[in-house]
Design a protein around this motif. Structure first.
Motif: not given
Length: 110
Positions: A10-20
């Motif tokens: 298992a590994f950490p990974w950055p995630v980018e989320i775009k919301k209105p």
């Protein structure tokens, strides 16, 4: 460094989320958080793209950080909360893209 084969990785990974944006019509707000992804075997990875998105999340997400509720409290990871989040189209899209980005980046470096 020697290669260590682990049965479960298992590994950490950055995630980018775009919301209105609620304040700027026609624009998006970006947020980032970290997902802890489980690495899939080759055979499971080949079938991953064919899975319904909720099932795909359940197979690869084993934790997270930097996710808060409206009051600023950390939202602890659990399978139940993951299933609730699986109804959020923006969250699901961001996490699936994050997982695909990881494998794309890993392949580029090899």
């Amino acid at each position: 460094m020697a290669f260590v084969r682990k049965k479960v990785e298992a590994f950490p990974w950055p995630v980018e989320i775009k919301k209105p944006s609620e304040e700027r019509p026609g624009e998006f707000e970006k947020s980032t958080f970290t997902i802890i992804f489980k690495r899939l075997s080759r055979s499971k990875l080949e079938k991953f793209g064919q899975l319904e998105e909720t099932k795909a999340l359940e197979q690869v997400v084993v934790g997270w950080s930097e996710i808060t509720d409206e009051e600023g409290n950390q939202v602890p990871f659990s399978t139940k909360v993951l299933k609730e989040f699986a109804d959020d189209v923006d969250f699901v899209g961001a996490v699936i893209k994050g997982y695909q980005d990881f494998y794309g980046t890993a392949q580029e470096k090899n």
